[in-house]
Scaffold this active site. Structure first.
Site, PDB file in Angstrom:
ATOM      1  N   ARG A 126      12.643   3.568  -0.795  1.00  0.00           N
ATOM      2  CA  ARG A 126      11.466   3.508  -1.269  1.00  0.00           C
ATOM      3  C   ARG A 126      11.425   3.756  -2.739  1.00  0.00           C
ATOM      4  NH1 ARG A 126       7.429   7.012   2.091  1.00  0.00           N
ATOM      5  NH2 ARG A 126       6.197   6.210   0.817  1.00  0.00           N
ATOM      6  N   GLU A 131       0.709 -11.832  -3.215  1.00  0.00           N
ATOM      7  CA  GLU A 131      -0.948 -12.138  -3.052  1.00  0.00           C
ATOM      8  C   GLU A 131      -1.755 -11.825  -4.484  1.00  0.00           C
ATOM      9  OE1 GLU A 131       0.797  -9.364  -2.165  1.00  0.00           O
ATOM     10  OE2 GLU A 131      -0.416  -7.728  -2.270  1.00  0.00           O
ATOM     11  N   ILE A 133       5.272  -3.132  -7.683  1.00  0.00           N
ATOM     12  CA  ILE A 133       4.444  -1.889  -7.911  1.00  0.00           C
ATOM     13  C   ILE A 133       5.021  -0.853  -7.038  1.00  0.00           C
ATOM     14  CG2 ILE A 133       2.199  -0.770  -7.452  1.00  0.00           C
ATOM     15  CD1 ILE A 133       0.982  -3.997  -7.670  1.00  0.00           C
ATOM     16  N   ARG A 134       5.859   0.189  -7.792  1.00  0.00           N
ATOM     17  CA  ARG A 134       6.421   1.127  -6.934  1.00  0.00           C
ATOM     18  C   ARG A 134       7.265   0.545  -5.576  1.00  0.00           C
ATOM     19  NH1 ARG A 134       5.933   6.269  -7.810  1.00  0.00           N
ATOM     20  NH2 ARG A 134       5.473   6.946  -5.774  1.00  0.00           N
ATOM     21  N   CYS A 159       5.908  -5.422   0.422  1.00  0.00           N
ATOM     22  CA  CYS A 159       6.198  -4.071  -0.297  1.00  0.00           C
ATOM     23  C   CYS A 159       5.946  -3.016   0.630  1.00  0.00           C
ATOM     24  CB  CYS A 159       5.058  -3.922  -1.346  1.00  0.00           C
ATOM     25  SG  CYS A 159       5.468  -2.677  -2.598  1.00  0.00           S
ATOM     26  N   HIS A 175       4.645  -8.337  -4.642  1.00  0.00           N
ATOM     27  CA  HIS A 175       3.231  -8.473  -3.890  1.00  0.00           C
ATOM     28  C   HIS A 175       2.781 -10.104  -4.337  1.00  0.00           C
ATOM     29  CE1 HIS A 175       1.369  -4.505  -3.196  1.00  0.00           C
ATOM     30  NE2 HIS A 175       2.506  -4.111  -3.882  1.00  0.00           N
ATOM     31  N   GLY A 178       1.098  -1.233  -0.084  1.00  0.00           N
ATOM     32  CA  GLY A 178      -0.238   0.101   0.100  1.00  0.00           C
ATOM     33  C   GLY A 178       1.026   1.098   0.136  1.00  0.00           C
ATOM     34  N   GLU A 179       0.924   2.148   0.860  1.00  0.00           N
ATOM     35  CA  GLU A 179       1.451   3.404   1.102  1.00  0.00           C
ATOM     36  C   GLU A 179       1.909   3.300   2.640  1.00  0.00           C
ATOM     37  OE1 GLU A 179       2.352   5.790  -0.846  1.00  0.00           O
ATOM     38  OE2 GLU A 179       3.417   6.646   0.883  1.00  0.00           O
ATOM     39  N   SER A 180       3.283   3.086   2.571  1.00  0.00           N
ATOM     40  CA  SER A 180       3.804   2.839   3.882  1.00  0.00           C
ATOM     41  C   SER A 180       3.638   4.027   4.867  1.00  0.00           C
ATOM     42  CB  SER A 180       5.454   2.438   3.854  1.00  0.00           C
ATOM     43  OG  SER A 180       6.214   3.437   3.299  1.00  0.00           O
TER      44      SER A 180
HETATM   45  N1  GLN Z   1       5.616   2.995  -2.875  1.00  0.00           N
HETATM   46  C1  GLN Z   1       4.813   2.502  -1.511  1.00  0.00           C
HETATM   47  C2  GLN Z   1       5.710   2.823  -0.475  1.00  0.00           C
HETATM   48  O1  GLN Z   1       6.715   3.534  -0.186  1.00  0.00           O
HETATM   49  C3  GLN Z   1       5.038   1.077  -1.730  1.00  0.00           C
HETATM   50  C4  GLN Z   1       4.307   0.360  -2.759  1.00  0.00           C
HETATM   51  C5  GLN Z   1       3.477  -1.015  -2.454  1.00  0.00           C
HETATM   52  O2  GLN Z   1       3.259  -1.331  -1.466  1.00  0.00           O
HETATM   53  N2  GLN Z   1       3.044  -1.544  -3.735  1.00  0.00           N
HETATM   54  O3  GLN Z   1       5.162   2.835   0.335  1.00  0.00           O
END
Ligand code: GLN
Length: 199
Positions: free
Chosen positions: A108, A179, A140-141, A77, A177, A46-48
């Protein structure tokens, strides 16, 4: 066996589904008191920064830290970033609450803008029965694991040598990921760590 998936933000539903498909009871975790009944916990992608700030706001930081000391935890991630002791990349790491249990340094969004997302096959050495079939991994990112310290072991790498999965005792992290592709072998590996611990 009962596994929790931290459900503050991000890809928690996908983890629940794959755990259920493996016949394991899986619950969404939002409250500190829910941790008491769990054998293991997954912190999703997600977004840490968001996950960290929500965890702080809901009084979860100390309970999560205590849980991670006692029981297996796997961060995928963003979850990998949250478990790390150190985030190396510039301003992004500022004011970012980290659980900070694992002796790893992460950067990141380290794969660059051109390759925000990609999929590749990985060789993973730790699967049950020496299963050598490549594991499909979606990035993903994604963060990069830039240093693994103390007794942390690297368990998967990209062909260029970039570390993308690691383990330190009962803590597991993956930059990608697992999952999202329907291949349950990484989840099975996490379950085996929990079983091992219960012996
Ligand atoms: N870019 C997100 C972060 O820094 C991580 C991306 C993800 O969990 N798919 O938190």
């Amino acid at each position: 066996m009962k596994i929790g998936v931290l459900a503050l933000q991000g890809a928690f539903i996908e983890h629940i589904k794959i755990l259920e498909s493996l016949g394991v009871e899986a619950v969404e975790v939002r409250l500190p008191e829910q941790l008491a009944e769990l054998d293991g916990l997954i912190i999703p992608g997600g977004e840490s920064t968001t996950i960290g700030k929500l965890a702080r706001r809901f009084g979860l930081m100390a309970p999560l830290h205590e849980f991670a000391t006692a029981k297996p935890v796997w961060g995928t991630c963003a979850g990998m970033i949250f478990l790390a002791k150190e985030v190396s990349s510039g301003t992004e790491g500022k004011d970012q609450p980290l659980l900070g249990v694992m002796d790893i340094v992460v950067a990141r969004n380290a794969f660059g803008r051109q390759v925000d997302s990609f999929e590749t096959n990985l060789d993973v050495a730790v699967f049950a029965n020496g299963d050598k079939r490549p594991f499909p991994a979606v990035f993903i990112r994604a963060p990069k694991l830039v240093a693994a310290k103390a007794d942390t072991q690297i368990i998967a790498m990209l062909p260029d040598g970039t570390a993308v999965a690691a383990q330190q005792g009962h803590w597991l992290v993956t930059s990608f990921h697992p999952e999202l592709t329907g291949d349950g072998r990484f989840h099975e590996y996490f379950l085996s760590l929990i079983e091992e611990e219960g012996k």
